[in-house]
Design a protein around this motif. Structure first.
Motif, PDB file in Angstrom:
ATOM      1  N   VAL A 106      -4.808  -2.237  10.740  1.00  0.00           N
ATOM      2  CA  VAL A 106      -4.109  -2.349   9.394  1.00  0.00           C
ATOM      3  C   VAL A 106      -5.184  -2.960   8.645  1.00  0.00           C
ATOM      4  N   GLY A 107      -5.489  -3.918   8.879  1.00  0.00           N
ATOM      5  CA  GLY A 107      -6.783  -4.830   7.855  1.00  0.00           C
ATOM      6  C   GLY A 107      -7.771  -3.751   7.894  1.00  0.00           C
ATOM      7  N   GLU A 108      -8.275  -3.398   8.958  1.00  0.00           N
ATOM      8  CA  GLU A 108      -9.500  -2.598   8.338  1.00  0.00           C
ATOM      9  C   GLU A 108      -9.374  -1.390   7.734  1.00  0.00           C
ATOM     10  N   HIS A 109      -8.289  -0.814   7.731  1.00  0.00           N
ATOM     11  CA  HIS A 109      -7.848   0.560   7.117  1.00  0.00           C
ATOM     12  C   HIS A 109      -7.486   0.028   5.593  1.00  0.00           C
ATOM     13  N   LEU A 110      -7.166  -1.104   5.220  1.00  0.00           N
ATOM     14  CA  LEU A 110      -6.522  -1.363   4.015  1.00  0.00           C
ATOM     15  C   LEU A 110      -7.872  -1.891   3.048  1.00  0.00           C
TER      16      LEU A 110
ATOM     17  N   ALA B 122       0.889  -1.085  -0.020  1.00  0.00           N
ATOM     18  CA  ALA B 122       0.049  -0.149   0.145  1.00  0.00           C
ATOM     19  C   ALA B 122       0.871   1.260   0.158  1.00  0.00           C
ATOM     20  N   VAL B 123       1.912   1.381   0.711  1.00  0.00           N
ATOM     21  CA  VAL B 123       2.832   2.395   0.710  1.00  0.00           C
ATOM     22  C   VAL B 123       3.724   2.554  -0.767  1.00  0.00           C
ATOM     23  N   GLU B 124       3.883   1.741  -1.058  1.00  0.00           N
ATOM     24  CA  GLU B 124       4.667   1.628  -2.640  1.00  0.00           C
ATOM     25  C   GLU B 124       3.407   1.843  -3.369  1.00  0.00           C
ATOM     26  N   ARG B 125       2.306   1.465  -3.512  1.00  0.00           N
ATOM     27  CA  ARG B 125       1.303   2.165  -4.296  1.00  0.00           C
ATOM     28  C   ARG B 125       1.077   3.535  -4.260  1.00  0.00           C
TER      29      ARG B 125
END
Length: 438
Positions: free
Chosen positions: A123-127, A68-71
């Motif tokens: 993290v899971g909820e956010h992504l 997600a950071v790299e995207r």
């Protein structure tokens, strides 16, 4: 290299779990070691057997977060909000209150070092909007990475009977993390971090203690036992080792260190072209090397049957594959025998003089360092507590300009020595019963 001596008592009874683990932990143990550059498998036991990942699950959560950071969906300074549901997760946790926030970089450190279950759920909820949706995405991405035997049901590794993996798949995931995100891999090498006025120490005690080890992740739930994935590099060679189902964290760590040291020593000798040259045995698995050295240094003319110096049979069976493996689908090896860290009391192992004993000895290995020899004595004593009636010995032996450390138990009664080695043989553990009076 310094090995933390195990505590005075390593007593643990492996109990029945809600997910069907046997009272002896026979469906917990697995081990896998591979060269991360070539994919060569150096050691595998029950590597494709289904296991509970526990907090090794967070390796996949981190992979998804790094993606997600790299995207560009997030930056290291992006704020993540803790929901009431995520905050309710049991320890280990960071303890952020519902509605509180942490940035992505703190979340990474909390997952790696603290192994925070609340942060994993956050993290899971956010992504993905929900942790269950994130688990589905984790499983799908894992399949694309070649983790063909892995199913995730949550982001943290908290108990779920359907959350399963294998030692081989966890090695593949470690390989993918290093290959795809070298810019973030330094987080796995950090020994502590501070948050909210507290300092949290990495559960992976091999980092910073064992030369070259730079990651990766530990895990524990009752159903899994103590798991660890470690990565390390020496002289340009990078390894990954997986140990699952340890009876205690110290025993798990000692076994992982033992495998890593044996693998590095084997690859170094191979690279120099002198690996066991006097025995004319090239390309040996590190565990097979220990088997031959055990026989040789015990005074037995050749490897003999476990529990006897009177008959010939190959003592240790290992799986050795010489083709690149980390990128190919798993292959079940149904012929493998279970191995485990048995539940038993064990006393602290210390160096002891080799002289002054008669009777029988139980020899369990020859190693490149005294620390690893001591660790081996601890592991074997946990498997066979009756050896506690004897004297643990680590003895330096010179061979062809090389110092090896012989590990054995002296002053053992003959019947006990033979019975112990026979039992260890059934567990695929190297052991020789030797008559010291002969």
């Amino acid at each position: 290299m310094t090995l933390r001596v195990l505590g005075a008592i390593l007593a643990l009874v492996l109990t029945l779990t809600a997910f069907g683990a046997s009272s002896h932990g026979q469906d917990r143990y697995a081990a896998f070691v591979a060269d991360m550059e070539t994919g060569e498998v150096l050691h595998a036991r029950l590597a494709d057997a289904s296991r509970f990942p526990a907090s090794l699950t967070k390796m996949m959560t981190l992979y998804m977060l790094f993606e997600a950071v790299e995207r560009g969906d997030l930056t290291l300074q992006s704020q993540l909000t803790m929901s009431r549901e995520a905050a309710s997760r049991p320890p280990s946790k960071l303890g952020v209150a519902a509605g509180g926030t942490v940035n992505v970089e703190t979340a990474i450190r909390a997952l790696v070092i603290r192994s925070a279950n609340d942060v994993a759920a956050m993290v899971g909820e956010h992504l993905a909007g929900s942790e269950s949706a994130f688990a589905e995405a984790m499983t799908a991405r894992a399949m694309e990475l070649g983790l063909t035997a892995t199913v995730f049901r949550n982001a943290s590794g908290l108990p779920d009977p359907n959350q399963r993996t294998t030692a081989r798949d966890m090695a593949r995931l470690a390989h993918a993390l290093h290959r795809d995100f070298p810019q973030y891999f330094h987080y796995f090498n950090e020994r502590s971090f501070r948050h909210g006025g507290r300092t949290y120490t990495n559960h992976n005690t091999l980092v910073g203690r064992v030369t070259g080890i730079d990651g990766l992740k530990t895990g524990y739930i009752r159903a899994s036992g103590f798991n660890v994935v470690v990565t390390g590099q020496r002289d340009g060679t990078r390894l990954v080792a997986v140990v699952m189902g340890g009876a205690t964290a110290p025993v798990r760590d000692a076994h992982a260190e033992e495998l890593v040291e044996a693998a590095f020593s084997t690859l170094d000798a191979r690279r120099q072209g002198v690996m066991l040259a006097s025995l004319n045995a090239p390309r040996l698995n590190p565990i097979r090397e220990q088997e031959i050295l055990t026989a040789e240094l015990s005074g037995v003319a050749a490897p003999t049957a476990m529990g006897s110096t009177e008959a010939a049979a190959p003592p240790v069976r290992v799986v050795l594959e010489d083709t690149p493996d980390l990128a190919r689908p798993a292959r079940v090896q149904a012929s493998e025998e279970p191995n485990l860290f048995a539940a038993a009391a064990a006393s602290t192992i210390a160096a002891a003089p080799a002289s002054g004993f008669t009777g029988w000895a139980v020899q369990v290995g020859a190693f490149g360092s005294e620390a690893v020899a001591r660790a081996r004595l601890e592991t074997v004593l946990a498997l066979a507590p009756e050896l506690g009636t004897g004297r643990p010995v680590t003895e330096a032996v010179q061979r062809d300009g090389r110092t090896l450390w012989r590990a054995r138990f002296d002053a053992i009664e003959q019947g006990t020595a033979r019975a112990v080695c026979a039992r260890l043989a059934r567990l695929n553990e190297a052991c020789f019963a030797v008559n010291q009076d002969a």
